[in-house]
Design an enzyme around this catalytic site. Structure first.
Site, PDB file in Angstrom:
ATOM      1  N   HIS B 124       0.875  -1.179   0.000  1.00  0.00           N
ATOM      2  CA  HIS B 124       0.000   0.000   0.000  1.00  0.00           C
ATOM      3  C   HIS B 124       0.912   1.228   0.000  1.00  0.00           C
ATOM      4  O   HIS B 124       2.017   1.184   0.548  1.00  0.00           O
ATOM      5  CB  HIS B 124      -0.833  -0.055   1.287  1.00  0.00           C
ATOM      6  CG  HIS B 124      -1.936   0.947   1.385  1.00  0.00           C
ATOM      7  ND1 HIS B 124      -1.714   2.271   1.672  1.00  0.00           N
ATOM      8  CD2 HIS B 124      -3.278   0.805   1.259  1.00  0.00           C
ATOM      9  CE1 HIS B 124      -2.878   2.903   1.721  1.00  0.00           C
ATOM     10  NE2 HIS B 124      -3.845   2.048   1.470  1.00  0.00           N
ATOM     11  N   ASP B 201       3.190  -4.215   7.949  1.00  0.00           N
ATOM     12  CA  ASP B 201       1.914  -3.508   7.857  1.00  0.00           C
ATOM     13  C   ASP B 201       0.808  -4.554   8.044  1.00  0.00           C
ATOM     14  O   ASP B 201       0.542  -5.357   7.151  1.00  0.00           O
ATOM     15  CB  ASP B 201       1.819  -2.834   6.482  1.00  0.00           C
ATOM     16  CG  ASP B 201       0.443  -2.249   6.205  1.00  0.00           C
ATOM     17  OD1 ASP B 201      -0.445  -2.333   7.086  1.00  0.00           O
ATOM     18  OD2 ASP B 201       0.245  -1.711   5.098  1.00  0.00           O
ATOM     19  N   GLN B 204      -4.436  -5.292   7.109  1.00  0.00           N
ATOM     20  CA  GLN B 204      -5.410  -6.265   6.583  1.00  0.00           C
ATOM     21  C   GLN B 204      -5.484  -7.537   7.423  1.00  0.00           C
ATOM     22  O   GLN B 204      -6.383  -8.347   7.246  1.00  0.00           O
ATOM     23  CB  GLN B 204      -5.060  -6.637   5.133  1.00  0.00           C
ATOM     24  CG  GLN B 204      -5.164  -5.488   4.164  1.00  0.00           C
ATOM     25  CD  GLN B 204      -6.573  -4.911   4.064  1.00  0.00           C
ATOM     26  OE1 GLN B 204      -7.563  -5.625   4.255  1.00  0.00           O
ATOM     27  NE2 GLN B 204      -6.677  -3.634   3.790  1.00  0.00           N
ATOM     28  N   LYS B 227     -10.476  -0.733  10.428  1.00  0.00           N
ATOM     29  CA  LYS B 227     -10.597  -1.975   9.658  1.00  0.00           C
ATOM     30  C   LYS B 227     -10.972  -3.146  10.566  1.00  0.00           C
ATOM     31  O   LYS B 227     -11.444  -4.171  10.089  1.00  0.00           O
ATOM     32  CB  LYS B 227      -9.295  -2.273   8.923  1.00  0.00           C
ATOM     33  CG  LYS B 227      -9.058  -1.367   7.722  1.00  0.00           C
ATOM     34  CD  LYS B 227      -7.857  -1.820   6.941  1.00  0.00           C
ATOM     35  CE  LYS B 227      -7.687  -1.125   5.622  1.00  0.00           C
ATOM     36  NZ  LYS B 227      -7.557   0.302   5.617  1.00  0.00           N
ATOM     37  N   CYS B 368      -4.652   2.274  -3.681  1.00  0.00           N
ATOM     38  CA  CYS B 368      -3.413   2.837  -3.121  1.00  0.00           C
ATOM     39  C   CYS B 368      -2.240   1.887  -3.342  1.00  0.00           C
ATOM     40  O   CYS B 368      -1.348   1.768  -2.485  1.00  0.00           O
ATOM     41  CB  CYS B 368      -3.565   3.176  -1.636  1.00  0.00           C
ATOM     42  SG  CYS B 368      -4.837   4.395  -1.332  1.00  0.00           S
TER      43      CYS B 368
END
Lengths: 148, 410
Positions: B124, B201, B204, B227, B368
């Site tokens: 991303h 990261d 998700q 999220k 993104c």
């Protein structure tokens, strides 16, 4: 469900390839992008005596972008270069509800887009490219006159 | 005995206010962009803002003291969600992007001219741009691990990409475009071989149940609250104690100081050093409430449920003419995030029409992830992403909507 955004006239215009492509030896070329989705419209135009004599668009984008570019390309041929910036403003004013009148009657097919804010730019980027291309022809002509 | 956790799908959906208020078909398949807020988070947010609101780390009156205690307890909740005993390794941020910026800024002092930061083509922009900013300041070099045609990291040439100059490896845990899960173990070993820091990261991954942070091998791990079914405006940077202690703060001001004079300011220890200004208190408390609730769910059942839906989705998509899946076509090593494009139909047209025809919320665009779009020679894809509250009705509505879209536009 939401009101139908994609009417048959938009779908038809989106498939219209009449003025799609590039012009050989254009007097000006301008490109406008929609950074949100990567859509891009490039407009080539030729002008004489302050009027657009020919133009073509290359459009990479969604149906709305393609339809708006096709409708604008058909409309703009023969119009004064000086009106391009006003067309750009009128298109935005129409979509944002500041004006009830579309910049030209054929653009009324875009009426359903008025209520979908996130898609306004899909319609306006062709107008942005045309305004920039027209401005660049006018600037070049003024520059040439200044040199004489 | 505590009651059995809600079953994935319709039973679990009852814990999400938006679905109770929906008046028309509403098939929410944009969970990779944001999840819907759960009751527990919504109630925690409302409770704080309407009954318990005071600033934290400042006042000594009872309300302020209670707010500070709740904020501290939220830190402990997030540490538990990560299987971590040291709550001070949890830094509250405004989201995953802010967390990655703090990480990139904090690690800058480890970088000199020619040093390398290894990213991946799946990233991303939030895990690319902060590193570019840092690299430009320090004269460091960015490299990227390529992806396979299946949208997974291509680790075959990792030994060539990881060099003695590699100081940082920054990767996504789960791709927000292809759903592919990163082999973090492999990257951990590669980082160890050259003494590099591994930054992950986890935006998700965080919505898919508690995380065993030690097992990820991460040195720094970022995710956002919205999220994981909480409010917007909060997130976490988890970091190893010794790393965080070495970081310069990104923002200055508020309660992140130890002492301020006009000559010099000394900083508070982590995590407070990174929490300048009034933090997003309500959003943090909502995130902790969501995390505590998520920890009570049956994640084995949810994983099976989501994988079943992913299979149904992939099967349905493969029946449609001109459709290309951008990502793994199978079920191994993936989460329920599926991107696709359709010949001659733009992603935004797909998304608009599936909403208009069937009430399906899909995402279309570059997500993104422009380098990844470039890798797959496309400008934009449509993406369906699953959460525990989705069920077969959502998938079937999507396939019906796509079928009609293709008929209308081709």
């Amino acid at each position: 469900m939401t009101q139908s955004l994609y009417n048959e006239a938009i779908i038809e215009a989106g498939k219209d390839k009449t003025r799609a492509g590039r012009l050989p030896n254009p007097d000006a070329t301008a490109t406008a992008d929609n950074p949100l989705c990567g859509d891009r419209v490039t407009i080539d135009l030729r002008a004489e005596n302050g009027a657009i004599t020919d133009l073509a668009h290359t459009t990479r984008g969604c149906l709305l972008t393609k339809a708006a570019a096709a409708l604008l390309a058909s409309h703009a041929r023969g119009r004064p270069l000086a009106t391009a910036r006003a067309l750009q403003a009128a298109a935005r004013a129409y979509l944002e509800g500041e004006s009830n009148d579309p910049p030209f009657p054929e653009l009324a097919v875009m009426a359903p887009v008025k209520t979908v804010k996130s898609r306004h730019d899909c319609v306006t980027i062709a107008f942005d490219a045309l305004a920039d291309a027209a401005a660049s022809v006018r600037a070049a002509k003024e520059g040439a006159q200044g040199e004489e | 005995m505590s009651p059995a956790p809600p079953r994935p799908g319709k039973d679990l959906r009852r814990h999400f206010p938006i679905f109770r208020h929906a008046r028309e078909p509403f098939h929410f398949l944009d969970n990779a962009a944001t999840g819907q807020i759960c009751d527990e988070a919504a109630q925690a947010l409302l409770h704080f803002e309407t009954r318990a609101r005071a600033n934290v780390k400042r006042g000594v009156y009872r309300l302020a003291d209670q707010a500070t205690a709740a904020f501290d307890a939220a830190r402990a909740s997030m540490a538990r969600y990560l299987g971590e005993t040291e709550k001070n390794n949890v830094v509250f941020t405004s989201g995953a992007t802010a967390a990655l910026n703090i990480a990139a800024h904090g690690l800058a002092r480890r970088l000199g001219p020619g040093d390398e930061i290894l990213l991946t083509t799946l990233e991303h922009h939030s895990n690319i741009v902060p590193w570019q900013l840092t690299a430009e300041r320090q004269g460091a070099v960015i490299k990227a691990i390529p992806v396979t045609d299946e949208g997974r990291l291509d680790l075959d040439h990792l030994d060539r990409l990881v060099t003695n100059e590699t100081r940082i490896i920054a990767t996504t845990h789960v791709s927000n475009v292809t759903g592919a899960v990163t082999d973090l173990g492999r990257l951990r070993r590669a980082a160890d071989a050259v003494g590099a820091v591994l930054v992950v990261d986890g935006a998700q991954r965080a919505p898919h149940g508690p995380i065993d942070i030690a097992a990820t091998g991460a040195d720094l791990y970022a995710f956002s609250a919205h999220k994981m079914f909480a409010a917007t405006g909060a997130g976490v940077l988890w970091g190893k104690t010794e790393l965080l202690a070495d970081f310069e703060p990104l923002l200055g001001g508020g309660e992140m100081i130890r002492q301020v004079t006009f000559e010099k300011t000394t900083f508070a220890p982590p995590p407070h050093r990174f929490e300048a200004g009034t933090p997003p208190i309500g959003a943090v408390l909502a995130m902790a409430a969501a995390a505590d609730w998520l920890a009570t769910l049956d994640w084995r059942a949810i994983a099976e449920h989501e994988l079943g839906l992913t299979a149904r989705l992939l099967d349905g998509l493969q029946t449609l003419p001109g459709l290309r899946i951008v990502g793994p076509s199978g079920l191994q090593g993936r989460f329920g995030v599926v991107s696709f494009d359709i010949d001659d139909i733009h992603a935004h047209d797909i998304c608009q029409l599936t909403d208009q025809l069937e009430g399906v919320a899909l995402r279309g665009g570059h997500h993104c992830c422009q380098p990844l779009m470039h890798r797959f020679a496309t400008d934009a894809t449509a993406r369906a992403s699953l959460a525990p509250y989705n069920d077969t009705d959502d998938i079937d509505a999507l396939i019906r909507g796509l079928d009609q879209t293709i008929r209308m536009l081709t």
